[in-house]
Design a protein around this motif. Structure first.
Motif: not given
Length: 72
Positions: A1-26
């Protein structure tokens, strides 16, 4: 049985903080001479006065306010 990967690309209800933003915040929170003192004081106060869930709610509320009011 093949399991489809779950998308982690986000959408309207997902907020993303990238590593560069987190590094600057730190850096701002830990290394900036003026900002780090203010941020540390606020975090220490929140840690003593708020529950973990209240701190999480505040963090999400701050992020939402920043997103909605980009010009401020």
């Amino acid at each position: 049985m093949v399991i489809s990967p779950i998308s982690i690309l986000g959408g309207d209800s997902v907020y993303c903080i990238n590593e560069a933003q987190m590094e600057q915040a730190k850096k701002l929170a830990e290394e900036d001479p003026e900002s780090s003192k203010k941020i540390r004081a606020a975090l220490d106060s929140l840690a003593s006065d708020f529950t973990r869930n209240e701190r999480a709610a505040l963090a999400f509320t701050i992020i939402e306010n920043l997103r909605e009011n980009r010009e401020k």
